[in-house]
Scaffold this motif. Structure first.
Motif, mmCIF file in Angstrom:
data_model
loop_
_atom_site.group_PDB
_atom_site.id
_atom_site.type_symbol
_atom_site.label_atom_id
_atom_site.label_comp_id
_atom_site.label_asym_id
_atom_site.label_seq_id
_atom_site.Cartn_x
_atom_site.Cartn_y
_atom_site.Cartn_z
ATOM 1 N N GLN A 41 26.034 9.945 -21.657
ATOM 2 C CA GLN A 41 25.260 10.208 -20.423
ATOM 3 C C GLN A 41 25.816 9.108 -19.148
ATOM 4 O O GLN A 41 26.067 7.918 -19.761
ATOM 5 C CB GLN A 41 23.987 10.268 -20.586
ATOM 6 C CG GLN A 41 23.290 11.435 -21.632
ATOM 7 C CD GLN A 41 21.969 10.956 -21.960
ATOM 8 O OE1 GLN A 41 21.124 11.860 -21.489
ATOM 9 N NE2 GLN A 41 21.565 9.721 -22.552
ATOM 10 N N LEU A 58 18.273 7.810 -13.137
ATOM 11 C CA LEU A 58 18.781 9.258 -13.216
ATOM 12 C C LEU A 58 19.877 9.268 -14.365
ATOM 13 O O LEU A 58 20.639 8.550 -14.698
ATOM 14 C CB LEU A 58 19.648 9.393 -11.796
ATOM 15 C CG LEU A 58 18.882 9.530 -10.534
ATOM 16 C CD1 LEU A 58 19.742 9.760 -9.345
ATOM 17 C CD2 LEU A 58 18.203 10.906 -10.618
ATOM 18 N N ARG A 61 24.051 14.399 -17.440
ATOM 19 C CA ARG A 61 24.779 14.640 -18.698
ATOM 20 C C ARG A 61 25.683 15.767 -18.528
ATOM 21 O O ARG A 61 25.469 16.771 -17.815
ATOM 22 C CB ARG A 61 23.693 15.244 -19.702
ATOM 23 C CG ARG A 61 22.572 14.307 -20.062
ATOM 24 C CD ARG A 61 21.710 14.997 -20.890
ATOM 25 N NE ARG A 61 20.713 13.949 -21.371
ATOM 26 C CZ ARG A 61 19.337 13.789 -20.653
ATOM 27 N NH1 ARG A 61 19.013 14.637 -19.644
ATOM 28 N NH2 ARG A 61 18.653 12.999 -21.056
ATOM 29 N N SER A 69 23.852 18.173 -15.890
ATOM 30 C CA SER A 69 22.519 18.213 -15.843
ATOM 31 C C SER A 69 22.024 16.911 -15.334
ATOM 32 O O SER A 69 22.627 15.850 -15.762
ATOM 33 C CB SER A 69 21.897 18.489 -17.409
ATOM 34 O OG SER A 69 20.745 18.138 -17.182
ATOM 35 N N LEU A 70 21.185 16.834 -14.117
ATOM 36 C CA LEU A 70 20.878 15.793 -13.619
ATOM 37 C C LEU A 70 19.060 15.582 -14.030
ATOM 38 O O LEU A 70 18.434 16.580 -13.643
ATOM 39 C CB LEU A 70 20.969 15.630 -12.389
ATOM 40 C CG LEU A 70 20.460 14.159 -11.268
ATOM 41 C CD1 LEU A 70 21.470 13.331 -12.057
ATOM 42 C CD2 LEU A 70 20.640 14.633 -9.931
ATOM 43 N N GLN A 71 18.698 14.424 -14.582
ATOM 44 C CA GLN A 71 17.198 14.381 -14.861
ATOM 45 C C GLN A 71 16.935 12.963 -14.353
ATOM 46 O O GLN A 71 17.460 11.848 -14.640
ATOM 47 C CB GLN A 71 17.090 14.190 -16.447
ATOM 48 C CG GLN A 71 15.824 13.971 -17.042
ATOM 49 C CD GLN A 71 15.705 13.982 -18.208
ATOM 50 O OE1 GLN A 71 16.736 14.352 -19.095
ATOM 51 N NE2 GLN A 71 14.771 13.363 -18.836
ATOM 52 N N LEU A 72 15.903 12.986 -13.789
ATOM 53 C CA LEU A 72 14.925 11.716 -13.271
ATOM 54 C C LEU A 72 14.078 11.335 -14.271
ATOM 55 O O LEU A 72 13.207 12.188 -14.622
ATOM 56 C CB LEU A 72 14.338 12.053 -11.700
ATOM 57 C CG LEU A 72 13.559 10.981 -11.437
ATOM 58 C CD1 LEU A 72 14.522 9.750 -10.988
ATOM 59 C CD2 LEU A 72 12.829 11.370 -10.143
ATOM 60 N N GLU A 73 13.978 10.029 -14.486
ATOM 61 C CA GLU A 73 12.950 9.280 -15.506
ATOM 62 C C GLU A 73 12.394 8.355 -14.812
ATOM 63 O O GLU A 73 12.987 7.301 -14.174
ATOM 64 C CB GLU A 73 13.652 8.830 -16.823
ATOM 65 C CG GLU A 73 14.240 10.076 -17.674
ATOM 66 C CD GLU A 73 14.603 9.548 -18.833
ATOM 67 O OE1 GLU A 73 14.926 8.018 -19.046
ATOM 68 O OE2 GLU A 73 15.211 10.372 -19.913
#
Length: 92
Positions: A41, A58, A61, A69-73
């Motif tokens: 990633q 951010l 993936r 795929s974009l994921q905010l943690e």
């Protein structure tokens, strides 16, 4: 799999410089935005400053051809109960 990133840096006149690194930062609005590869990633994290209660990462993936795929943690800043200190190096 390697964690090395291949970068192409380009000046305003179009001159390009190619280099390899494990992570790099861009300073934007006085904050360091760190970019690194982690487990296939692309991780983009903001440097934590004193007084910050949490920090954001951010995760980009690859999904398929031309899809990501974009994921905010959001993670709490500071130490965990086990003494782990969050930072750009921890890959969270």
């Amino acid at each position: 799999m390697t964690d090395a990133l291949q970068l192409v840096l380009e000046n305003a006149d179009g001159t390009q410089l190619e280099t390899v690194c494990t992570r790099f930062a861009v300073i934007w609005q006085g904050r360091e935005l760190w970019v690194q590869q982690a487990d296939g990633q692309l991780l983009i994290g903001v440097d934590v400053e004193e007084g910050d209660s949490e920090y954001a990462n951010l995760l980009l993936r690859p999904m398929a051809t031309n899809l990501v795929s974009l994921q905010l943690e959001m993670e709490p800043a500071g130490s965990d109960e086990d003494g782990h200190v969050h930072g750009p190096e921890c890959e969270h």
